[in-house]
Every structure is written in C-alpha cells, then in structure tokens.
Scaffold this active site. Structure first.
Site, PDB file in Angstrom:
ATOM      1  N   THR A   1     -18.390 -85.666 -72.319  1.00 13.38           N
ATOM      2  CA  THR A   1     -19.852 -85.665 -72.447  1.00 13.38           C
ATOM      3  C   THR A   1     -20.344 -85.762 -71.002  1.00 13.38           C
ATOM      4  O   THR A   1     -19.690 -86.405 -70.166  1.00 13.38           O
ATOM      5  CB  THR A   1     -20.385 -86.860 -73.268  1.00 13.38           C
ATOM      6  OG1 THR A   1     -20.008 -88.068 -72.617  1.00 13.38           O
ATOM      7  CG2 THR A   1     -19.827 -86.852 -74.689  1.00 13.38           C
ATOM      8  N   HIS A   2     -21.434 -85.121 -70.695  1.00 17.96           N
ATOM      9  CA  HIS A   2     -21.916 -85.044 -69.299  1.00 17.96           C
ATOM     10  C   HIS A   2     -20.858 -84.452 -68.370  1.00 17.96           C
ATOM     11  O   HIS A   2     -20.851 -84.733 -67.176  1.00 17.96           O
ATOM     12  CB  HIS A   2     -22.347 -86.417 -68.762  1.00 17.96           C
ATOM     13  CG  HIS A   2     -23.210 -87.199 -69.694  1.00 17.96           C
ATOM     14  ND1 HIS A   2     -24.591 -87.147 -69.672  1.00 17.96           N
ATOM     15  CD2 HIS A   2     -22.887 -88.029 -70.719  1.00 17.96           C
ATOM     16  CE1 HIS A   2     -25.077 -87.932 -70.627  1.00 17.96           C
ATOM     17  NE2 HIS A   2     -24.070 -88.474 -71.281  1.00 17.96           N
TER      18      HIS A   2
ATOM     19  N   LYS B   1      -6.664 -65.153 -54.571  1.00 15.91           N
ATOM     20  CA  LYS B   1      -7.709 -65.314 -55.574  1.00 15.91           C
ATOM     21  C   LYS B   1      -7.455 -64.519 -56.845  1.00 15.91           C
ATOM     22  O   LYS B   1      -6.992 -63.401 -56.823  1.00 15.91           O
ATOM     23  CB  LYS B   1      -9.071 -64.870 -54.993  1.00 15.91           C
ATOM     24  CG  LYS B   1      -9.631 -65.802 -53.958  1.00 15.91           C
ATOM     25  CD  LYS B   1     -10.085 -67.136 -54.541  1.00 15.91           C
ATOM     26  CE  LYS B   1     -11.347 -66.998 -55.334  1.00 15.91           C
ATOM     27  NZ  LYS B   1     -12.551 -67.072 -54.527  1.00 15.91           N
TER      28      LYS B   1
END
Ligand code: ARG
Length: 457
Positions: A152-153, A280
């Site tokens: 959460t958050h 990448k």
C-alpha cells in the site's frame, strides 16, 4: 450529388474541411453491407424493380471486390464513403444506381455503418480480453503460493501471493468484458430507415433491414437514431476504463522490471534496447500501453465535447465522431495484445519476490495479531509493541523472525517461542484465508472457478 440548387462549387477550403473520405473509408465494408440490405428491402417492398435491385446488388459486389483488391480511392469532391461508393456504382451500372438512395439519407446511412463498425470493435475487445484473461489465469495457477510483498502506498504492507496479485487483474478485465457486452446490447439497434431525420413516406420494412444486418431491432425514434452517438461514447468510455486497467498493469510490470525490484524479466520480444547503453532492456511496450491509455481517454473526452452542445438532429460536427473512435480502437486492440504477451511470456523471479517480502517487515501485522490472539493484548497496544520490534530488527538489519526470543521478550515478556510460527511470510499468507483473501487455498479456488469462466482446463 447535391449541386442542383448551387450557382458556384465549393472553394478549395470547403472541399478540404468537408471531406471525411480520408478516414471514413474505413467504413466501406459496413456501407456496402447496409446498402445491400437496403436495396433488397426496397425490392421486397416493390419500391424498386427486381431488375434494378439486382443490378444494384451485383454492382455493389463489384465495388466491394475493387476495394478489396485496390483499396478505396480518395476523391475529396465525393466527400465521404457513402458518396464514393454510390459514384463508383453509377459508373459501373448507370442511372439505376440513383434508385439506391430512395427512402434513405446519409444521416441514417452513416449512423448504421458506424454502429456496425463499433459493434465489431466491441466484439474484438471482448475476444482480446478473453485471451488476456486466459494468460492471467494460467500464470496465476502457476503462482498460487509464490510469496511476494503486497503494497500500500508502494510500501511493503503484507505478504500476498503472486497468483492473488495476477487474479486482481482478472477481476478488472472481467468487469471490462461485462461493460463491453452490455454496451454491445445497447448498440444492437438499427437506425436505417430513419432517413434524414423524420422517417420516410415510402413503405419501407425496417424490421427486415435490421434483421439482415444482424441487429436485434430497429431504433424507435428517427430523430434520436440519426443524432445518437451513445454507442460510440459507450465504446470509448468502456475502452478508457479498460485502458486504465491495462495501464496500471503495465505500470506495475515496469516497476517490477526495474533493477532495484528485479521481480520480473519481460520477454525480449516485447522489449527494446538502447542505442548507447548496451546493458539496457527497456520496457517500451508496457510504457506505450501506459501512454496509449492517455490517448484513449483523450478520444473519449473529444467525442463527449463534440456531442454536448448539438441540437437535434444531425449536424456536421458529428462527422468528427469517427477519428477518435478509430484511433482509440487501434490503440486499445494493440494494448490488449501487448499486455497479453507480457503476462504470458514474462519470467517472474519468485525467489527475489519472496526475499523482498521477508526483508520488508511484511509480517509485522501478524506479530500484532498474534499478541492480540495469544496474549489477549488490545490491538493498539500490540501495534505499539510490534513497532518497537520492527525498530530493533531494522537497527540490527534483520528480518522480524530473525530476532531472538530473548530480544522479543525484552520488548514484551508475554511473547513466547510460538510466535515464530506466525512470523514467516508463508504462515502470514496462509493465515489470510477469509473469502477473497490471499491464502493459497482461496486463490486456488478462485483460479479454478476462473479457469471455467474462460474455458481453460
Ligand atoms: N460524412 C458524413 C458523416 O460522417 C455523413 C453524413 C452527412 N450528412 C449530411 N447531411 N451532410 O457524418
């Protein structure tokens, strides 16, 4: 086509602003299908002769074959797809072509064509979402008891299972499909025969054309029928909500694929490289899904704003209904396909996920719950005691269940060795066995149900 009352032709600017053929040529199949249904009905009602009707129908088939082979020619003077088809038909069969437009207007014609197109887009979205659901259920089934941190958050909250997390998206897509099929039912009425706005004096059979085009019924108010674009808005708003879900999934995959998380490796087939940084592997497909959601929502907004000030019935503003729908549909189809591949072919690093759950004090709530249950301590006090334990573990750089019993008892003497059974991430996840909870037993049950819902097995 309408030059009779005019002394001068349109200016170059008028021709350009008026022409919708560059985009509405996408409706050619629907336009020809609707014309064939219309002319068959005109013949059945003895409004045109069987000979003319046959010439028109055969001519329309020839036009269709030409477009299939060579595409639709774009002539701005012909304005739109309806005029373009009719002009070619006239070239092919002569003046009899002029009878096709009896008891019809471009206003009911475009409303019919566009409904047919949008209905197909809805069916396509539902089919695409079904594939995505199958991928979600399959991956959830493989990972019913794979532990990961639930957030959460975006802060580690409690251990959940990867299966449970994936099934959350299954529930979202289930609602999306239900919205599309619901919208499809409302789209399923045929405007053809509403004519320009008021209906027609010819003895047409609207039931017959509706049925020939696979609609459930004819629309019931001619003014509404030619000026209603709710079906397009239904599509766009449903597409927006669906895109929003795909975007949230894409966003999570992007976060999970970042090196500090390392929860997932996206398939090479849905990633790109960097021209300068050889190491990448970029999540471009997922980023574009996230980006497309913004554009799709923009399309829905565009059409709502186009429609909101229009008096009944047709106004030319409504010609602007098509580009946002075509754009959104192209974007949505791609976004659904991209996320289906992403879910099906990504590699989840479940060891790393488990480790993250263990390191994030995800079982702190379990310690507090244990104190309430086993030592009869009020939850607020238990919360405070647990906070002290987390503080100590953090200072020592350890997981909660790596603290010694002595250390825990120094914080509160009512703690005993049984607590350790509650502090593992597995015990925590298994304990959340309420209906719809993350316990593997619950997830397994939902996955089994869902597998039936999407015909997997
Ligand atoms: N191209 C037009 C559209 O897409 C067709 C309807 C035109 N009707 C008219 N009365 N000008 O909306």
């Amino acid at each position: 086509m309408w030059g009779g009352r005019f002394a001068a032709g349109p200016s170059a600017i008028m021709r350009e602003i008026n022409a919708s053929i560059p985009f509405d040529k996408a409706l050619w199949r629907q336009d020809i299908a609707a014309s064939k249904a219309h002319v068959a009905m005109l013949a059945a009602q003895t409004i045109v002769s069987p000979e003319d009707a046959k010439m028109i129908a055969d001519g329309l088939d020839r036009v269709a074959a030409e477009y299939e082979a060579d595409g639709v020619p774009e002539d701005w003077d012909l304005e739109d797809i309806h005029m373009t088809v009719e002009a070619r038909l006239t070239e092919l069969i002569g003046p009899a072509a002029g009878r096709l437009h009896t008891a019809r207007s471009r206003n009911d014609q475009v409303a019919t064509d566009f409904r047919l197109w949008v209905r197909e887009a809805m069916v396509r979205a539902e089919a695409g979402l079904l594939s995505l659901q199958r991928a979600l259920v399959t991956r959830a089934h493989e990972n019913v008891d794979a532990i990961m941190p639930g957030f959460t958050h975006l802060q580690t909250a409690q251990p959940v299972t990867l299966g449970h997390h994936l099934m959350a998206y299954y529930e979202m897509t289930k609602r999306d499909i239900s919205r599309f099929s619901d919208a499809r039912k409302r789209t399923d009425e045929c405007p053809l025969g509403s004519a320009a706005l008021a209906g027609t004096g010819f003895p047409i059979d609207r039931q017959a054309t509706a049925e020939a085009l696979g609609f459930a019924a004819p629309t019931r108010n001619s003014l509404d029928a030619v000026s209603d674009r709710d079906f397009a808005l239904d599509y766009l708003m449903t597409a927006s909500q669906c895109a929003l879900h795909l975007s949230r999934l894409a966003e999570e995959m992007i976060i999970w694929a970042s090196q500090p998380f390392g929860f997932v490796k996206m398939p090479d087939t849905l990633s790109t490289g960097s021209s300068i940084m050889p190491q990448k592997k970029n999540p471009d497909a997922a980023e574009l899904v996230r980006g497309h959601a913004g554009r799709i929502i923009g399309c829905a907004t565009a059409l709502m704003v186009t429609m909101k000030g229009l008096p009944l019935a047709y106004s030319k503003d409504m010609q602007d209904d098509k580009p946002p729908v075509f754009e959104a549909a192209g974007l949505l189809d791609l976004a659904i396909a991209a996320m289906t591949g992403m879910v099906a072919d990504s590699t989840f690093d479940t060891a790393r996920m488990r480790q993250a759950a263990e390191l994030g004090y995800a079982t702190a709530t379990d310690l507090a719950d244990w104190l309430v249950r086993e030592a009869d301590i009020p939850f607020r006090e238990a919360h405070h005691i647990t906070g002290a334990a987390v503080k100590l573990a953090e200072r020592e750089g350890k997981a909660l269940d790596a603290l010694t019993l002595e250390q825990l008892q120094a914080i509160d003497e009512r703690i005993d060795e049984r607590v350790f059974a509650a502090l593992s991430v597995d015990a925590s996840a298994h304990s959340r066995s309420s209906y719809g909870g993350t316990a593997p037993q619950q997830v397994r049950a939902r996955v089994a149900e869902a597998a039936k819902e999407v015909d997997l097995e």
